[in-house]
Write a protein that holds these residues in place. Sequence first.
Motif, mmCIF file in Angstrom:
data_model
loop_
_atom_site.group_PDB
_atom_site.id
_atom_site.type_symbol
_atom_site.label_atom_id
_atom_site.label_comp_id
_atom_site.label_asym_id
_atom_site.label_seq_id
_atom_site.Cartn_x
_atom_site.Cartn_y
_atom_site.Cartn_z
ATOM 1 N N GLY A 65 44.427 -0.547 22.225
ATOM 2 C CA GLY A 65 45.258 0.555 22.663
ATOM 3 C C GLY A 65 44.530 1.856 23.055
ATOM 4 O O GLY A 65 45.164 2.814 22.699
ATOM 5 N N HIS A 66 43.465 2.266 23.611
ATOM 6 C CA HIS A 66 42.644 2.726 23.706
ATOM 7 C C HIS A 66 42.769 3.456 25.386
ATOM 8 O O HIS A 66 42.526 4.494 25.652
ATOM 9 N N THR A 67 43.455 2.406 26.025
ATOM 10 C CA THR A 67 43.507 2.467 27.479
ATOM 11 C C THR A 67 44.522 2.767 27.693
ATOM 12 O O THR A 67 45.805 1.520 28.043
ATOM 13 N N LEU A 68 45.500 3.185 28.841
ATOM 14 C CA LEU A 68 46.834 3.258 29.493
ATOM 15 C C LEU A 68 46.365 3.524 30.928
ATOM 16 O O LEU A 68 46.294 4.543 31.943
ATOM 17 N N ALA A 112 47.726 -7.046 34.707
ATOM 18 C CA ALA A 112 47.344 -6.266 32.947
ATOM 19 C C ALA A 112 45.969 -5.675 33.363
ATOM 20 O O ALA A 112 45.171 -5.414 34.394
ATOM 21 N N VAL A 113 45.908 -5.282 31.779
ATOM 22 C CA VAL A 113 44.438 -4.993 31.601
ATOM 23 C C VAL A 113 43.495 -5.747 30.717
ATOM 24 O O VAL A 113 44.295 -6.391 29.705
ATOM 25 N N SER A 114 42.160 -5.435 30.555
ATOM 26 C CA SER A 114 41.470 -6.561 30.059
ATOM 27 C C SER A 114 41.587 -5.449 28.256
ATOM 28 O O SER A 114 41.960 -4.293 28.280
ATOM 29 N N PRO A 115 41.457 -6.366 27.311
ATOM 30 C CA PRO A 115 41.770 -6.117 25.707
ATOM 31 C C PRO A 115 40.838 -4.731 25.171
ATOM 32 O O PRO A 115 40.792 -4.271 24.982
ATOM 33 N N ASP A 116 39.329 -4.431 26.048
ATOM 34 C CA ASP A 116 38.629 -3.298 26.007
ATOM 35 C C ASP A 116 38.765 -2.214 27.488
ATOM 36 O O ASP A 116 38.644 -1.150 27.178
ATOM 37 N N GLY A 117 39.872 -2.871 28.152
ATOM 38 C CA GLY A 117 40.245 -1.606 29.010
ATOM 39 C C GLY A 117 39.685 -0.909 29.858
ATOM 40 O O GLY A 117 39.539 -0.561 31.126
ATOM 41 N N SER A 118 38.122 -2.424 30.431
ATOM 42 C CA SER A 118 37.263 -2.013 31.269
ATOM 43 C C SER A 118 37.476 -2.445 32.493
ATOM 44 O O SER A 118 37.022 -2.403 33.670
ATOM 45 N N ALA A 140 55.084 -12.902 28.942
ATOM 46 C CA ALA A 140 54.907 -12.787 26.991
ATOM 47 C C ALA A 140 53.010 -12.594 27.298
ATOM 48 O O ALA A 140 52.454 -12.963 28.518
ATOM 49 N N THR A 141 52.940 -11.977 26.164
ATOM 50 C CA THR A 141 51.457 -11.372 26.422
ATOM 51 C C THR A 141 50.658 -10.702 24.380
ATOM 52 O O THR A 141 51.244 -11.398 23.826
ATOM 53 N N SER A 142 50.026 -12.391 24.358
ATOM 54 C CA SER A 142 48.929 -12.171 22.891
ATOM 55 C C SER A 142 48.774 -10.641 22.259
ATOM 56 O O SER A 142 48.575 -9.441 23.062
ATOM 57 N N SER A 143 48.937 -11.228 21.264
ATOM 58 C CA SER A 143 48.918 -9.697 20.240
ATOM 59 C C SER A 143 47.176 -9.108 20.297
ATOM 60 O O SER A 143 47.911 -7.712 20.236
ATOM 61 N N ASP A 144 45.880 -9.518 20.801
ATOM 62 C CA ASP A 144 44.720 -8.750 21.053
ATOM 63 C C ASP A 144 45.469 -8.757 22.327
ATOM 64 O O ASP A 144 44.155 -7.593 22.781
ATOM 65 N N GLY A 145 46.355 -8.804 23.483
ATOM 66 C CA GLY A 145 45.866 -8.794 25.113
ATOM 67 C C GLY A 145 45.188 -9.214 25.680
ATOM 68 O O GLY A 145 45.044 -9.230 26.816
ATOM 69 N N ARG A 146 44.601 -10.315 25.101
ATOM 70 C CA ARG A 146 43.541 -11.261 26.263
ATOM 71 C C ARG A 146 44.212 -12.220 26.815
ATOM 72 O O ARG A 146 43.896 -11.924 28.588
ATOM 73 N N TRP A 147 45.650 -12.828 26.469
ATOM 74 C CA TRP A 147 45.870 -13.518 27.760
ATOM 75 C C TRP A 147 47.070 -12.438 27.812
ATOM 76 O O TRP A 147 47.956 -12.518 27.364
ATOM 77 N N ALA A 148 47.777 -12.628 29.057
ATOM 78 C CA ALA A 148 49.400 -12.414 29.857
ATOM 79 C C ALA A 148 49.766 -13.636 30.701
ATOM 80 O O ALA A 148 49.017 -14.392 31.048
ATOM 81 N N TYR A 149 51.139 -14.319 30.097
ATOM 82 C CA TYR A 149 51.406 -15.394 30.495
ATOM 83 C C TYR A 149 52.872 -14.544 31.378
ATOM 84 O O TYR A 149 53.947 -14.230 31.098
ATOM 85 N N HIS A 169 51.727 -18.405 35.024
ATOM 86 C CA HIS A 169 50.172 -17.660 35.436
ATOM 87 C C HIS A 169 50.078 -17.142 34.344
ATOM 88 O O HIS A 169 50.116 -16.146 33.165
ATOM 89 N N ALA A 170 48.907 -18.210 33.211
ATOM 90 C CA ALA A 170 48.039 -18.389 32.260
ATOM 91 C C ALA A 170 46.882 -16.674 32.992
ATOM 92 O O ALA A 170 45.914 -17.627 33.364
ATOM 93 N N LEU A 171 46.168 -16.129 32.988
ATOM 94 C CA LEU A 171 45.796 -14.448 32.895
ATOM 95 C C LEU A 171 44.986 -14.295 31.664
ATOM 96 O O LEU A 171 45.309 -14.545 31.003
ATOM 97 N N ASP A 172 43.997 -14.792 31.430
ATOM 98 C CA ASP A 172 42.581 -14.248 30.789
ATOM 99 C C ASP A 172 41.868 -13.222 30.801
ATOM 100 O O ASP A 172 40.949 -12.837 31.869
ATOM 101 N N THR A 173 42.443 -12.152 30.517
ATOM 102 C CA THR A 173 41.969 -11.120 30.907
ATOM 103 C C THR A 173 40.515 -10.423 30.281
ATOM 104 O O THR A 173 39.776 -9.755 30.602
#
Length: 327
Positions: free
Chosen positions: A100-103, A143-149, A200-209, A222-226
Motif C-alpha cells: 500500500g505504499h507505492t502508487l 503489475a507492481v511487486s508487493p514492496d513497490g520496487s 484477479a490478484t492475491s491479497s498480498d499483491g504477489r500474484w496477478a492472474y 497468465h499467472a505472474l509472480d511479481t
Amino acid sequence: MKTARLWIVLAGALLVGSSLGATAARADGLPVLGVDVGATGVVTPSGQARYVTIPAGADTVVARVNARGGRIGASLLLPGTFTIPAVAYDGSASGLSGDGHTLILIEPRASFPRAETRLAVLDTRPLLWRTTITLPGDFSFDAVSPDGSSLYLIQYTSALDPTKYNVRVYELDSSRLVKAPIVDPHEPGEKMRGQPLTRATSSDGRWAYTLYDGAGKAPFVHALDTRNRSARCIDLDALAGTDLTHVGLKLDTRRGLLIVTRGAPPALNVDLASFQVRPPSTGTSGFPWLLAALLILGTLVIVAVLPFRIRRAKARRQMAGTLAGSP
C-alpha cells in the motif's frame, strides 16, 4: 494559498468528473480507447479507501477517498495527465503495491501505437510525487511487486497487432528496464498472444492472474509472480471457441483455487499449487461428505436408542398388565 487552490481544483475536478462519468474521452494505457478507471480507482489492501484520479485541465488530481462516507483523506495536484491503470478490458484496476505504499499512474493513450510511454510513481504515506518514468515505445502497465520496487509492463511489439507483446520488468531503484522479458520457463519458446479480459490478484499483491482470450487460440491465464519475477501460462483448452463475454476469475485461497466462472457458475478450476486445470465438479461440488456423515451419525443414534425405547415400552406394558391383574 497552495492548499486552498488544490481544494478548489479538486472540487471542480470532482464536479467535472462526475458529470463526464464513463463517457470521458480519456483512455488507459491498454491498446484500445475508452477504458479509463481513474474515477472508480484502485482499492487499498485494507479495503478502507481507494485512490482515484480526476482530470484537471493539463494537470491531474490524485485523491485518497475513504470507503465510508467518501471523505477525502489526502489529495495531490500532479502536473501532467495521468490515470489509474486498467489491466483488463472489464475495467480491472491496478497500480497499488501490496504493502500500500507505492502508487503507479500511467499517461492515457490517444492512439496506438504511441512513440513513448510515461508513468508517474507516487508515495502514499504521505501522498507525494516520487518520479516520472519516460520510456521510448508503447507500453501499458501490468503489475507492481508487493514492496513497490519492480514494475511489470506490457510492451507492444507490433504496430499493427496489439495482441503481440512482451512482459518486461522495470526496476525503480536502478531506473532500469530489464532486457530479458518474463516468460514461462516451462514453455520458453511459446509467444503469448491475446487481449486481457479480466484480472484477479492475491491479497498480498504477489500474484496477478490475468485471463487472456488467446487471439484465436485457446484462452489462457497468465499467472505472474511479481515477487520472484516469474510466470506460468495456464491453457484453458475447454474454453476454446466458446463465448468469453461473461467469463471471470475468482480466487478461493481457502481451497487453493483460481475459479474460472462463466456468469455465476464455475466453469473450470485451476489448482494454485500445481497450476493444473480440472472441472469444477472435482473442486466446487463433488460428493457431499458432510451430509453423508450427518446421515450416518443420525442412523447410528436411531439404532442405538430404538432398542432401549422398545424395551422400556415393553416393560411399561408388562407393569400395566400386572397392576391391572392385582386385587
